[in-house]
Write a protein that holds these residues in place. Structure first.
Motif, PDB file in Angstrom:
ATOM      1  N   VAL A 178       2.416   2.085 -13.157  1.00 30.10           N
ATOM      2  CA  VAL A 178       1.322   2.121 -12.185  1.00 30.10           C
ATOM      3  C   VAL A 178       0.213   1.120 -12.530  1.00 30.10           C
ATOM      4  CG1 VAL A 178      -0.486   3.554 -11.142  1.00 30.10           C
ATOM      5  CG2 VAL A 178       1.854   4.437 -11.355  1.00 30.10           C
ATOM      6  N   GLU A 202       3.269  10.237  -9.653  1.00 29.03           N
ATOM      7  CA  GLU A 202       2.406  10.537 -10.802  1.00 29.03           C
ATOM      8  C   GLU A 202       1.920  11.980 -10.758  1.00 29.03           C
ATOM      9  OE1 GLU A 202      -0.608   7.436 -12.674  1.00 29.03           O
ATOM     10  OE2 GLU A 202      -0.704   7.461 -10.503  1.00 29.03           O
ATOM     11  N   ASN A 203       1.537  12.424  -9.577  1.00 30.04           N
ATOM     12  CA  ASN A 203       0.945  13.758  -9.414  1.00 30.04           C
ATOM     13  C   ASN A 203       1.968  14.876  -9.298  1.00 30.04           C
ATOM     14  OD1 ASN A 203      -1.647  12.670  -9.446  1.00 30.04           O
ATOM     15  ND2 ASN A 203      -1.625  12.322  -7.242  1.00 30.04           N
ATOM     16  N   GLU A 233      -0.550  -1.835  -9.883  1.00 24.71           N
ATOM     17  CA  GLU A 233      -1.841  -1.890  -9.199  1.00 24.71           C
ATOM     18  C   GLU A 233      -2.565  -3.210  -9.479  1.00 24.71           C
ATOM     19  OE1 GLU A 233      -2.898   0.008  -6.778  1.00 24.71           O
ATOM     20  OE2 GLU A 233      -1.109   1.252  -6.975  1.00 24.71           O
ATOM     21  N   GLU A 258       1.565   7.024  -6.625  1.00 24.81           N
ATOM     22  CA  GLU A 258       0.541   8.049  -6.846  1.00 24.81           C
ATOM     23  C   GLU A 258       1.124   9.446  -6.646  1.00 24.81           C
ATOM     24  OE1 GLU A 258      -3.760   9.512  -5.065  1.00 24.81           O
ATOM     25  OE2 GLU A 258      -3.031   7.517  -4.526  1.00 24.81           O
ATOM     26  N   TYR A 259       1.933   9.598  -5.600  1.00 25.33           N
ATOM     27  CA  TYR A 259       2.588  10.891  -5.347  1.00 25.33           C
ATOM     28  C   TYR A 259       3.452  11.280  -6.543  1.00 25.33           C
ATOM     29  CZ  TYR A 259       5.615  14.480  -3.499  1.00 25.33           C
ATOM     30  OH  TYR A 259       6.305  15.658  -3.337  1.00 25.33           O
ATOM     31  N   ARG A 297       7.029  10.618 -16.036  1.00 22.13           N
ATOM     32  CA  ARG A 297       5.631  10.607 -15.614  1.00 22.13           C
ATOM     33  C   ARG A 297       4.798   9.723 -16.544  1.00 22.13           C
ATOM     34  NH1 ARG A 297       0.825  12.344 -16.136  1.00 22.13           N
ATOM     35  NH2 ARG A 297       1.187  13.402 -18.096  1.00 22.13           N
ATOM     36  N   ASN A 331       0.831  -1.216   0.000  1.00 17.78           N
ATOM     37  CA  ASN A 331       0.000   0.000   0.000  1.00 17.78           C
ATOM     38  C   ASN A 331       0.861   1.260   0.000  1.00 17.78           C
ATOM     39  OD1 ASN A 331      -2.422  -1.442   0.011  1.00 17.78           O
ATOM     40  ND2 ASN A 331      -2.465  -1.535   2.238  1.00 17.78           N
ATOM     41  N   SER A 385       2.235   1.907  -3.375  1.00 17.69           N
ATOM     42  CA  SER A 385       1.155   2.428  -4.206  1.00 17.69           C
ATOM     43  C   SER A 385       0.977   3.925  -3.976  1.00 17.69           C
ATOM     44  CB  SER A 385      -0.134   1.669  -3.893  1.00 17.69           C
ATOM     45  OG  SER A 385      -1.162   2.080  -4.736  1.00 17.69           O
ATOM     46  N   GLU A 386       1.020   4.343  -2.716  1.00 13.14           N
ATOM     47  CA  GLU A 386       0.899   5.764  -2.377  1.00 13.14           C
ATOM     48  C   GLU A 386       2.081   6.557  -2.941  1.00 13.14           C
ATOM     49  OE1 GLU A 386       0.541   5.769   1.879  1.00 13.14           O
ATOM     50  OE2 GLU A 386      -1.382   4.742   1.805  1.00 13.14           O
ATOM     51  N   VAL A 443       2.482   6.568 -15.578  1.00 13.36           N
ATOM     52  CA  VAL A 443       1.043   6.589 -15.847  1.00 13.36           C
ATOM     53  C   VAL A 443       0.632   5.476 -16.812  1.00 13.36           C
ATOM     54  CG1 VAL A 443      -0.804   7.953 -16.926  1.00 13.36           C
ATOM     55  CG2 VAL A 443       0.786   9.038 -15.343  1.00 13.36           C
TER      56      VAL A 443
END
Length: 127
Positions: A107, A30-31, A111, A27-28, A99, A20, A23-24, A103
């Motif tokens: 990821v 990616e953003n 996932e 996500e960080y 990135r 997990n 995964s976080e 994406v």
């Protein structure tokens, strides 16, 4: 289902939490991976690599622990394929390319794999 020792149970719980956390981290990234990425982006990436290394080490133990469960080996192989995808990061020059790699490839693959691996581990750590 074989009976686990408390150490094995604890290892699987931490493994589940680590999946997990990675995964976080993804996500960080990616953003936040932009041309003017914040300085902590590199640290998050390095921390994520350390997490992936820990996951890989756990797989050695899981391969032994679950040797009678044939579905664990393909999951471990899939994990190594995700790591291979991520190695492309070091060949890319711009943050936008990095990135896009995350994406479009890393990821989604991670996932999907995480969902499958956590479904495998859950019965062993459910209370």
């Amino acid at each position: 289902m074989s009976e686990l020792t408390s150490e094995q149970h604890h290892m699987l719980e931490q493994y589940d939490q680590l999946l997990n956390t990675i995964s976080e981290g993804l996500e960080y990234l990616e953003n936040n991976i932009t041309e003017e990425a914040p300085p902590q982006t590199q640290q998050v990436f390095e921390d994520m690599l350390l997490g992936l290394e820990q996951v890989s080490r756990s797989h050695d133990q899981m391969g032994i622990l679950f040797e009678e469960r044939e579905e664990v080996q393909p999951l471990i192989v899939d994990f190594h394929e995700i790591v291979q995808l991520l190695q492309g990061w070091f060949e890319l020059g711009t943050n936008e390319e990095k990135r896009r790699l995350l994406v479009e490839k890393v990821v989604p693959a991670y996932e999907t794999w995480r969902t499958q691996m956590q479904a495998f581990v859950k019965p062993y750590i459910a209370h």
